[in-house]
Scaffold this active site. Structure first.
Site, short mmCIF file in Angstrom:
data_model
loop_
_atom_site.label_atom_id
_atom_site.label_comp_id
_atom_site.label_asym_id
_atom_site.label_seq_id
_atom_site.Cartn_x
_atom_site.Cartn_y
_atom_site.Cartn_z
N GLU A 1 0.82 -1.22 0.00
CA GLU A 1 0.00 0.00 0.00
C GLU A 1 0.85 1.27 0.00
O GLU A 1 0.53 2.23 -0.71
CB GLU A 1 -0.92 0.00 1.23
CG GLU A 1 -1.81 1.23 1.29
CD GLU A 1 -2.61 1.30 2.59
OE1 GLU A 1 -3.58 2.07 2.63
OE2 GLU A 1 -2.25 0.60 3.55
N ASP A 2 1.94 1.29 0.78
CA ASP A 2 2.65 2.55 1.04
C ASP A 2 4.03 2.65 0.42
O ASP A 2 4.73 3.64 0.64
CB ASP A 2 2.77 2.76 2.56
CG ASP A 2 1.41 2.93 3.23
OD1 ASP A 2 0.48 3.39 2.55
OD2 ASP A 2 1.30 2.59 4.42
#
Length: 717
Positions: A77-78
């Site tokens: 996700e990051d």
């Protein structure tokens, strides 16, 4: 202090000597590299968070894949990391787990109820695929709550409420009681810090006054067990501040009056010793009636087994005691997660650990039948946030129900057919009302009758999601048949009013034109007031559905009456212009107007020839149509005057006012107002609802009214 890769490997090796150290070190290095340059709100390197989550899961003795997932759970996700890259480096199992955690993270679980219900569906879908996803997410939330002070105050409150409403109860339902308690207490610290500090201060004062109660009672218990010839571990603790505060709220007691604020656990070598320990404790201390639960003979669905009892000493202080074996204790600490626990390098063969696939299937089975978002969310919360009671059928079979369940819930737990045909119940051989709350150990017998169908009042009696779902489904089927029947009569009347016949072919044409999926669906919409007869006529004969814009007159307020027919508004429902109405003809008395949802219409279901499809004229009506409001308002000086002023400012007139209940702090009052139409009523209710001194406001309809209102009647010449 940051946990290094060596620290983490040492921690894992302590319970799993056969761990794949290389994979854990590789995941540590990869995660650290991917998160390089990222920082938390506290200013620490971001990677300290995944490492802390991995350490929490390692403390639960989970498998390598779960710990590696924790190290990587934010990478997809990051960071620039991708699913394909994670799969290539760490295998498909880890990649799917990381992807599952990512999807959970993206769910906005604090949104509106409809969205929240859909998120719960997704949450359960993710859990059913692999429960380890939610274990990582819970540990992620736990570390975030431990470090929440670095966030903005409004963000802290949002995360704390989400934790209290969703994650803490979910942890408890999974059997991870220690995590539930810590999550609740951390959220409590944010949401009501003043109350928490107050409880902590009182604890300190209590310890100064009474000394170390836990140490004294622990020593006494060990002596009693030694006298009985048993070796057992005994340890005690004070309950968490949030747990104490909740007891104070539920029992409406002050801190000084609470007694069972200490809890003790006895860990024995065998199941037989659990019952021997129980006997020894009851011989030494007096058992509190109604506070005994045997979860060894009747385990919880998440595998939890233990004996619970509450005893009181000479000073009257109560303490709760939990008695279990070491294996039972391991499951009690880790719940469903015990399925993946390792010991000495192999998967722990704990006989009390439940199969997570079966467990989640049980939890989600009944939710699949809920079409309505709000119903689904209600069912989820009912099942997740309640304790259980255990009852017996006349044949001795055990039925598990939530605390507060009734014979209706019991009947549906046996079989939907039994629940739907229920007409009565016996508890321990005595006939009882269906709203009776069942208790642990009671024998329940359901009395059925052929032809019985669920009643709408059962929704207020039932507490389980399964029962409520089945009742709603049955009621929808009954309502559908009733609405179709009513819709057919309304369609007949509407078409006859324009000189046409509502033949099957005409109705089928209307259904196709309106795209409602069939004649029955069209009639159901017509009968349930979701569609008007004029709309159906217009779909087939557009030129006949047009209305003129003539000025509204009291004597010409209703369209659809024959010349010379007079009309009155029914006093039971007081229909207003703008609302769907039905006319019921009376010989020599003209027509009485009822709102389409009026309960009194059921009196005329078998007399379709008396029904007329009517509607109010469009346009502005004079403010002469009465409606009654039921208000619960504060019993303070000037409140009633302000309410009367607000009604006047809204352009309505107060025709009558009647107090129906007076109390010291509040009173209930019925206010009869004269209005133009339903839109003005809605606007007035919103205005009054916004008033601080108005606790509740509803439109009052007197279903027991006899006769009809003539105040707003009219006559067509």
């Amino acid at each position: 202090m940051t946990t290094t890769a060596d620290d983490l490997v040492t921690l894992v090796r302590g319970f799993n000597p056969k761990t794949n150290e290389a994979s854990i070190r590789a995941a540590y290095a990869y995660g650290e590299r991917m998160h390089e340059g990222q920082f938390r709100h506290s200013g620490e390197p971001y990677f300290t968070h995944p490492v802390a989550v991995a350490a929490i899961l390692a403390s639960q003795q989970l498998d390598d894949a779960t710990i590696i997932t924790a190290l990587l759970h934010d990478t997809i996700e990051d960071t620039p990391a991708s699913y394909a890259e994670v799969q290539e480096k760490f295998g498909k199992e880890v990649a799917e787990l990381v992807d599952g955690v990512t999807k959970l993270t993206n769910l906005q679980l604090n949104s509106s109820e409809t969205k929240q219900a859909e998120n719960f569906r997704k949450l359960f879908m993710a859990m059913s695929k692999d429960l380890r996803v939610i274990l990582v997410k819970l540990s992620d939330r736990l570390h975030n709550m431990r470090t929440i002070k670095a966030m903005r105050p409004e963000k802290q409150a949002q995360k704390a409420r989400e934790t209290m409403d969703i994650y803490a109860p979910l942890a408890g339902r999974m059997g991870m009681q220690w995590m539930r308690e810590e999550l609740e207490d951390l959220a409590f610290r944010v949401l009501n810090s003043e109350a928490r500090h107050s409880i902590m201060r009182r604890f300190i004062m209590l310890q100064k006054e009474t000394g170390d109660v836990i140490s004294r009672i622990t020593t006494d218990m060990r002596k009693e067990l030694a006298k009985a010839g048993m070796e057992a571990e005994v340890f005690g603790r004070a309950k968490k501040p949030y747990s104490i505060w909740r007891k104070m709220e539920e029992k409406e007691q002050s801190f000084s009056r609470l007694s069972d604020i200490y809890g003790f656990r006895v860990i024995t070598d065998s199941e037989e010793d659990c019952y021997r320990a129980l006997g020894a404790i009851h011989r030494r201390w007096r058992a509190v009636p109604g506070r005994f639960k045997d979860y060894i003979s009747q385990p919880k669905t998440n595998g939890y087994r233990s004996i619970h009892t509450t005893v009181s000493g000479r000073d009257g202080k109560r303490v709760e005691v939990q008695i279990r074996t070491r294996q039972m204790h391991d499951v009690a600490e880790t719940g469903v997660a015990a399925h993946w626990s390792y010991r000495d390098g192999v998967r722990s063969k704990n006989p009390f650990a439940v199969d997570p696939v079966k467990w989640i299937a049980q939890l989600t089975e009944q939710f699949n039948g809920e079409d309505d978002h709000e119903d689904f969310l209600e069912a989820v919360k009912l099942e997740m946030y309640t304790d259980k009671v255990f009852c017996f059928t006349p044949k001795g079979e055990v039925i598990k129900l939530p605390r507060g369940a009734t014979p209706i819930d019991f009947a549906y737990a046996i079989h939907t057919r039994i629940g739907s045909a229920c007409v009565g119940a016996k508890i321990d051989g005595l006939r009882v009302p269906l709203w009776t709350r069942v208790k642990n150990g009671q024998s329940v017998e359901i009395i059925t009758a052929e032809g019985q169908t669920p009643q709408a009042t059962w929704l207020d009696i039932a507490t389980t999601g399964k029962a409520k779902t089945a009742i709603r489904r049955s009621l929808r089927e009954v309502d559908r048949a009733r609405f179709i029947k009513l819709g057919r009569e309304l369609a007949r009347s509407a078409f006859e009013h324009v000189g046409k016949r509502a033949t099957d072919k005409v109705l089928a044409t209307a259904a196709r034109a309106l795209r409602v999926g069939g004649v029955d669906n069209l009639l159901e919409q017509l009968g349930s007031s979701n569609r008007t007869g004029r709309e159906v006529v217009s779909a087939v004969y557009p030129e006949l559905g047009l209305v003129t814009g003539e000025e509204v007159d009291r004597k010409r307020a209703v369209i659809g009456l024959e010349p010379g027919q007079s009309f009155d508004r029914a006093s039971c429902c007081e229909p207003l212009p703008g609302e769907r109405i039905v006319g019921i003809t009376f010989r020599g008395k003209g027509v009485t107007l009822h709102a389409i949802d009026c309960d009194r219409l059921s009196d005329y279901e078998e007399q379709p020839d008396r029904w007329l499809d009517l509607r109010w004229h469009d346009g502005s009506h004079p403010a002469v149509y009465g409606a009654t409001l039921e208000l619960t308002v504060a019993n303070d000086r000037g409140v009633l005057g302000r309410i009367c002023t607000l009604i006047g400012e809204a352009g309505a007139n107060i025709a009558d006012l009647n107090f129906v209940e007076r109390k010291q702090d509040f009173f209930r009052v019925l206010v009869h107002v004269e209005l133009r139409d339903a839109a003005q009523l809605h606007s007035l209710m919103l205005t009054l609802e916004a008033e601080n001194d108005v606790a509740a406001i509803n439109r009052y309809r007197n279903v027991h009214a006899v006769g009809d209102s003539v105040a707003a009647g009219g006559h067509l010449p």
